[in-house]
Design a protein around this motif. Structure first.
Motif, mmCIF file in Angstrom:
data_model
loop_
_atom_site.group_PDB
_atom_site.id
_atom_site.type_symbol
_atom_site.label_atom_id
_atom_site.label_comp_id
_atom_site.label_asym_id
_atom_site.label_seq_id
_atom_site.Cartn_x
_atom_site.Cartn_y
_atom_site.Cartn_z
ATOM 1 N N SER A 151 0.846 -1.180 0.000
ATOM 2 C CA SER A 151 0.000 0.000 0.000
ATOM 3 C C SER A 151 0.886 1.235 0.000
ATOM 4 N N VAL A 174 1.666 5.303 -2.064
ATOM 5 C CA VAL A 174 1.178 6.356 -2.950
ATOM 6 C C VAL A 174 2.351 7.273 -3.294
ATOM 7 N N GLU A 224 -2.886 13.122 -5.205
ATOM 8 C CA GLU A 224 -2.495 11.777 -4.782
ATOM 9 C C GLU A 224 -2.551 11.628 -3.267
ATOM 10 N N LEU A 225 -2.223 12.700 -2.543
ATOM 11 C CA LEU A 225 -2.230 12.639 -1.082
ATOM 12 C C LEU A 225 -3.582 13.024 -0.497
ATOM 13 N N ILE A 282 -6.274 10.229 -0.257
ATOM 14 C CA ILE A 282 -6.145 9.109 0.685
ATOM 15 C C ILE A 282 -7.314 9.153 1.656
ATOM 16 N N VAL A 296 -1.596 6.197 7.039
ATOM 17 C CA VAL A 296 -0.242 6.419 6.517
ATOM 18 C C VAL A 296 0.745 6.365 7.677
ATOM 19 N N SER A 317 1.624 2.719 3.844
ATOM 20 C CA SER A 317 0.691 2.333 4.905
ATOM 21 C C SER A 317 0.989 0.944 5.442
#
Length: 322
Positions: free
Chosen positions: A11, A13, A67-68, A71, A77, A138
């Motif tokens: 997981s 990103v 992208e962040l 989440i 995270v 994560s």
């Protein structure tokens, strides 16, 4: 450079944050660490109050990339690993705010203008000449460990009585500049590998940070430290220099490990060695942040809140990956 190839079922990103996201170049425009809106090149991203204020008090308009922000559960995270140019302060602040439970670990890349014409070469999904490229994980639980090797004290531990921003004005025994000059006079004849000065600042709770001394004014008595965060009266400070001896204790492990360091004229040796290691060392230094137990944390701009930047030669930050 930083390039990420995800493992199956991992997981993670990848992301990039640059000037187009509203990031200010605080170190580039700073003289001292105190600004006025008249001289700010990036005032379109900043709301200044009247008069000079600390760089930590600017109202940042930086925005995280999609992208962040996409989440679903920021608390999931656990680790943010990144490579960057030297302008990491505001990115660290917003990462601390958005992902307080995540450990942060990053390295400032070496500049590459004579290699390829780019200020920096940051490799993510694309090649960038500035900003921060990284990966949010994560799947790892870890806490960074910081070591400052090769430093020895050249003064006693002194209490800060008066300061402003990153400038120490007065210590318990007098003004900061003259006390440092007196301490250095006692060091005459001592062999040194480096003439640079550093300062270890310690909070009332015993937490410490080490910064390079970037300037001083004997006429006014002030000493400036290399930080965009604020010092506070009541904190303790001790001035240091690099030792001529290279006594470095090295531990070994078989755990996967990340290690970033600050190189010096004598190179760099990671104090914790493992058979599975990722990392590197540059003269630009590294950044690190500890995971916080709560969803939100109050950032008052202190050197002891939020993530920290370090460019002290011989220093390192390591973490084991579970």
């Amino acid at each position: 450079m930083l390039f990420h190839s995800p493992e199956p079922n991992e997981s993670s990103v990848p992301f990039y944050v640059g000037d187009e996201h509203g990031r200010q170049r605080l170190r580039e425009v700073a003289v001292g660490r105190w600004h006025n809106h008249v001289t700010d090149r990036f005032k379109q991203h900043t709301q200044w109050t009247h008069g000079p204020i600390s760089a930590t008090r600017a109202s940042s308009h930086i925005q995280l990339p999609q992208e962040l922000t996409s989440i679903a559960d920021p608390s999931s995270v656990s680790l943010i690993l990144f490579a960057s140019d030297k302008e990491t302060r505001q990115v660290l602040d917003i990462l601390d705010s958005q992902f307080p439970r995540a450990a942060k670990l990053g390295i400032v890349g070496s500049q590459t203008p004579f290699l390829n014409g780019r200020d920096y070469t940051l490799l993510g999904p694309n090649i960038h000449t500035n900003g921060v490229v990284g990966v949010a994980f994560s799947t790892h639980t870890c806490v960074p460990r910081v070591a400052h090797t090769g430093l020895e004290a050249v003064s006693n531990v002194l209490r800060i009585e008066r300061c402003k921003g990153n400038v120490v004005l007065e210590l318990e025994q007098g003004d900061a500049a003259h006390l440092l000059i007196a301490a250095l006079r006692k060091q005459r004849g001592t062999e040194r590998v480096d003439s640079r000065l550093f300062a270890r600042v310690t909070s009332a709770q015993g937490e410490s940070r080490v910064f390079q001394v970037t300037g001083g004014n004997p006429a006014k008595g002030g000493i400036a430290l290399d930080t965009l965060r604020d010092l506070s009266p009541g904190q303790n400070i001790q001035f240091m220099m690099q030792s001529a001896s290279e006594n470095r204790a090295i531990s070994t492990s078989h755990n996967p490990r990340v290690c970033f360091g600050v190189s010096s004229d004598h190179g760099f040796t990671c104090p914790e060695v493992t058979t599975q290691m990722f990392g590197g060392a540059t003269e630009g230094g590294f950044s690190y942040g500890m995971p916080q137990p709560h969803e939100t944390q109050t950032d008052c701009g202190s050197v002891f809140t939020g993530s920290t930047e370090c460019a002290v030669p011989g220093s390192s930050v390591t973490l084991d990956l579970d």
